[in-house]
Design a protein around this motif. Structure first.
Motif, PDB file in Angstrom:
ATOM      1  N   GLY A  56      37.263  28.546 -13.329  1.00  0.00           N
ATOM      2  CA  GLY A  56      36.687  28.470 -14.665  1.00  0.00           C
ATOM      3  C   GLY A  56      35.937  27.201 -15.002  1.00  0.00           C
ATOM      4  N   VAL A  57      35.885  26.235 -14.093  1.00  0.00           N
ATOM      5  CA  VAL A  57      35.166  24.994 -14.380  1.00  0.00           C
ATOM      6  C   VAL A  57      34.204  24.659 -13.240  1.00  0.00           C
ATOM      7  N   TRP A  58      33.136  23.986 -13.613  1.00  0.00           N
ATOM      8  CA  TRP A  58      32.099  23.590 -12.662  1.00  0.00           C
ATOM      9  C   TRP A  58      31.662  22.170 -12.996  1.00  0.00           C
ATOM     10  N   ALA A  59      31.116  21.486 -12.000  1.00  0.00           N
ATOM     11  CA  ALA A  59      30.569  20.151 -12.229  1.00  0.00           C
ATOM     12  C   ALA A  59      29.354  19.967 -11.326  1.00  0.00           C
ATOM     13  N   LYS A  60      28.344  19.299 -11.875  1.00  0.00           N
ATOM     14  CA  LYS A  60      27.144  19.008 -11.087  1.00  0.00           C
ATOM     15  C   LYS A  60      27.413  17.776 -10.233  1.00  0.00           C
ATOM     16  N   LEU A  61      27.295  17.940  -8.925  1.00  0.00           N
ATOM     17  CA  LEU A  61      27.476  16.836  -7.978  1.00  0.00           C
ATOM     18  C   LEU A  61      26.200  16.628  -7.194  1.00  0.00           C
ATOM     19  N   GLU A  62      26.016  15.407  -6.723  1.00  0.00           N
ATOM     20  CA  GLU A  62      24.914  15.105  -5.810  1.00  0.00           C
ATOM     21  C   GLU A  62      25.495  14.837  -4.443  1.00  0.00           C
ATOM     22  N   ARG A  63      24.948  15.530  -3.465  1.00  0.00           N
ATOM     23  CA  ARG A  63      25.353  15.342  -2.075  1.00  0.00           C
ATOM     24  C   ARG A  63      24.088  15.256  -1.222  1.00  0.00           C
TER      25      ARG A  63
END
Length: 163
Positions: free
Chosen positions: A95-102
Motif C-alpha cells: 500500500g505504500v510507494w516511494a520515489k527512489l533514484e538508482r
C-alpha cells in the motif's frame, strides 16, 4: 504458494545465504517466485520475500512477460553514473510507494538457471528491479534509502493501512 512475509518480519532484515549450486530445488523455488511475481503483479522478486533465506532473485520487466531472468548470488559489478528515478514498493509492506533514484544501468554477475556464471547488463526498469532485489537479499527494504523522517512517515502510513 508461500505467502509474502510482512514487514517488520526479522527475515526481511537478514542477509540471505549464498547458494552453493543450482539444483532442481533451486529451479522449483524460482518457478514459485515467478508465479508470485506475476500474481502481484510485479517486475521482480527476491526469495527472502517469501521466507526462503537464499540469495535467489527473479526479474521480468518485459511488457510481454515470460522473459524472467533467474539469478543465484547476484552481485552488482558495475553501476552507471547516470541515475533514474522510479516509484518503488513491496508486497512486504503493501500500500505504500516511494520515489527512489538508482543507477540507470548495472552489470550484474550471477549463476544462471543452468548454474553457470553469467554477467548481464540491465537498463531502466530492469536495472531498478535488479537493484531492488539485491537490496532484499542484503536485508534491506526500499524505504531504507529514504531519510529517517520520510521512512517513519511511510511505515506509519503502511501500518495504518494494514489495520
Amino acid at each position: 504458494m508461500r505467502p509474502f512475509l510482512i514487514w517488520p518480519d526479522r527475515r526481511l532484515q537478514t542477509v540471505a545465504a549464498e547458494v552453493a549450486a543450482v539444483t532442481d530445488e533451486t529451479r522449483a523455488i524460482w518457478d514459485e517466485m515467478i508465479l508470485a511475481m506475476d500474481t502481484m503483479p510485479g517486475v521482480g522478486l527476491a526469495a527472502v520475500q517469501l521466507g526462503v533465506m537464499q540469495r535467489l532473485a527473479v526479474v521480468d520487466a518485459s511488457e510481454a512477460r515470460g522473459q524472467a531472468v533467474r539469478m543465484a548470488n547476484p552481485v552488482i559489478l558495475h553501476a552507471s553514473a547516470q541515475m533514474r528515478a522510479h516509484e518503488e514498493g513491496s508486497p512486504n509492506l503493501p500500500g505504500v510507494w516511494a520515489k527512489l533514484e538508482r543507477p540507470r544501468a548495472v552489470t550484474v554477475g550471477f549463476l544462471n538457471a543452468e548454474g553457470v556464471p553469467e554477467e548481464r547488463d540491465f537498463v531502466g526498469l530492469w536495472a531498478t528491479s535488479v537493484q531492488h532485489q539485491i537490496d532484499h537479499l542484503d536485508g534491506k527494504m526500499f524505504f531504507d534509502h529514504l531519510s529517517r523522517t520520510k521512512r517513519a512517515m511511510l511505515i506509519k502510513k503502511a501500518l495504518k493501512g494494514m489495520k
